[in-house]
Design an enzyme around this catalytic site. Structure first.
Site, PDB file in Angstrom:
ATOM      1  N   HIS A 143      -0.968   0.280  -3.426  1.00 38.33           N
ATOM      2  CA  HIS A 143      -2.368   0.656  -3.244  1.00 38.33           C
ATOM      3  C   HIS A 143      -3.219  -0.572  -2.985  1.00 38.33           C
ATOM      4  O   HIS A 143      -3.987  -0.643  -2.022  1.00 38.33           O
ATOM      5  CB  HIS A 143      -2.875   1.413  -4.479  1.00 38.33           C
ATOM      6  CG  HIS A 143      -4.265   1.944  -4.334  1.00 38.33           C
ATOM      7  ND1 HIS A 143      -5.388   1.147  -4.456  1.00 38.33           N
ATOM      8  CD2 HIS A 143      -4.724   3.181  -4.060  1.00 38.33           C
ATOM      9  CE1 HIS A 143      -6.468   1.880  -4.273  1.00 38.33           C
ATOM     10  NE2 HIS A 143      -6.097   3.122  -4.035  1.00 38.33           N
ATOM     11  N   GLU A 174      -5.343  -1.634   0.115  1.00 38.59           N
ATOM     12  CA  GLU A 174      -6.698  -2.113  -0.155  1.00 38.59           C
ATOM     13  C   GLU A 174      -6.731  -3.504  -0.793  1.00 38.59           C
ATOM     14  O   GLU A 174      -7.767  -3.899  -1.325  1.00 38.59           O
ATOM     15  CB  GLU A 174      -7.427  -1.118  -1.067  1.00 38.59           C
ATOM     16  CG  GLU A 174      -7.596   0.263  -0.451  1.00 38.59           C
ATOM     17  CD  GLU A 174      -8.295   1.239  -1.379  1.00 38.59           C
ATOM     18  OE1 GLU A 174      -8.740   0.808  -2.469  1.00 38.59           O
ATOM     19  OE2 GLU A 174      -8.410   2.425  -1.022  1.00 38.59           O
ATOM     20  N   HIS A 206      -2.104   8.651  -0.297  1.00 32.79           N
ATOM     21  CA  HIS A 206      -1.955   7.346   0.349  1.00 32.79           C
ATOM     22  C   HIS A 206      -0.667   7.270   1.158  1.00 32.79           C
ATOM     23  O   HIS A 206      -0.640   6.706   2.255  1.00 32.79           O
ATOM     24  CB  HIS A 206      -1.975   6.229  -0.697  1.00 32.79           C
ATOM     25  CG  HIS A 206      -3.356   5.841  -1.133  1.00 32.79           C
ATOM     26  ND1 HIS A 206      -4.291   5.336  -0.260  1.00 32.79           N
ATOM     27  CD2 HIS A 206      -3.957   5.896  -2.336  1.00 32.79           C
ATOM     28  CE1 HIS A 206      -5.423   5.095  -0.914  1.00 32.79           C
ATOM     29  NE2 HIS A 206      -5.244   5.422  -2.172  1.00 32.79           N
TER      30      HIS A 206
END
Length: 261
Positions: A143, A174, A206
């Site tokens: 992530h 991110e 995701h």
């Protein structure tokens, strides 16, 4: 003294992934210490609303703790399924601190990758999960975060390199490393085939969208645009028995530290 286990996750709206990944970890933890009544909580309000519309009612972290206090639970062991010590985990710590006076004891385990043991253990699991194949590189997508906890990703990459698995590269949605960094590393390798897999507890939104979605910005499309053959792999870490055992280890350590074992 009345005790209980509270497993807390971010949650996911992808039901198959929820059952295969989050629920699998919850079951493993509950089965490891069957004398503890097991409860669950999700931290994402959006996920809880989506699930509630499907008839699945899962409380947030604070309401779950408040209910435990009302039920007369005096000692709570909190097992977060979060992978790294980021903003979500910080919020859990803050909320737990505010509600701690309602219990005789409220203890929280660290995230899965919250220390050197966790990073090394997961690296070894990943090596077994993805055997080396000639001409293929594994790209694992986490992530990522702007939180200092993002250091977990380069630390994990470092352990993989120590283990001789330079064919496993880690990127993030991110955080850092980003797609450009991974592409630069790939340019130094003699491979044209990539196995693209989530480095996440759950193969949820995701994985479906950011990793392998139809948008040009998805990792799959960006890697293919650079000339690679990309094979998406939609399985979260939570379904792996070895990862479940890591969470069980976290929980047992939490309990044993209290009892001085």
């Amino acid at each position: 003294m009345k005790e209980a286990l509270l497993t807390v996750s971010f949650g996911t709206a992808v039901e198959e992934a929820r059952q295969a990944d989050i629920c699998a970890v919850e079951r493993a933890a509950a089965q490891a210490l069957p004398h503890l009544p097991a409860y669950q909580a999700y931290t994402s309000p959006t996920i809880r609303r989506i699930l509630a519309r499907r008839g699945v009612d899962i409380p947030g972290f604070v309401p779950a703790l408040e209910q435990l206090a009302q039920d007369g639970v005096e000692r709570v062991y909190v097992l977060p399924t979060h992978l790294l010590p980021g903003y979500e985990y910080d919020d859990l710590l803050e909320a737990a601190g505010q509600l701690r006076p309602q219990f005789q004891q409220l203890r929280m385990a660290p995230p899965l990758l919250g220390d050197t043991w966790g990073v090394r253990a997961l690296a070894e699991i990943l090596c077994g999960r993805f055997p080396r194949q000639e001409g293929q590189t594994i790209v694992l997508l986490g992530h990522g975060t702007e939180h200092p906890g993002n250091l977990v990703y380069p630390a994990l990459q470092g352990v993989l390199d120590w283990l001789g698995r330079e064919d496993i590269l880690i990127g993030t949605v991110e955080g850092w490393p980003q797609a450009e960094d991974v592409l630069e590393q790939l340019s130094r390798q003699n491979c044209r085939r990539l196995l693209l897999a989530p480095l996440m507890l759950v193969a949820g939104t995701h994985a479906v969208e950011d990793m392998a979605g139809p948008e040009p910005e998805s990792w799959k499309n960006r890697l293919e645009a650079s000339g690679y053959e990309v094979i998406p792999f939609f399985e979260g870490l939570g379904r792996l028995p070895q990862v479940q055992e890591m969470y069980v280890h976290r929980l047992k350590t939490l309990v044993e530290e209290h009892h001085g074992l």
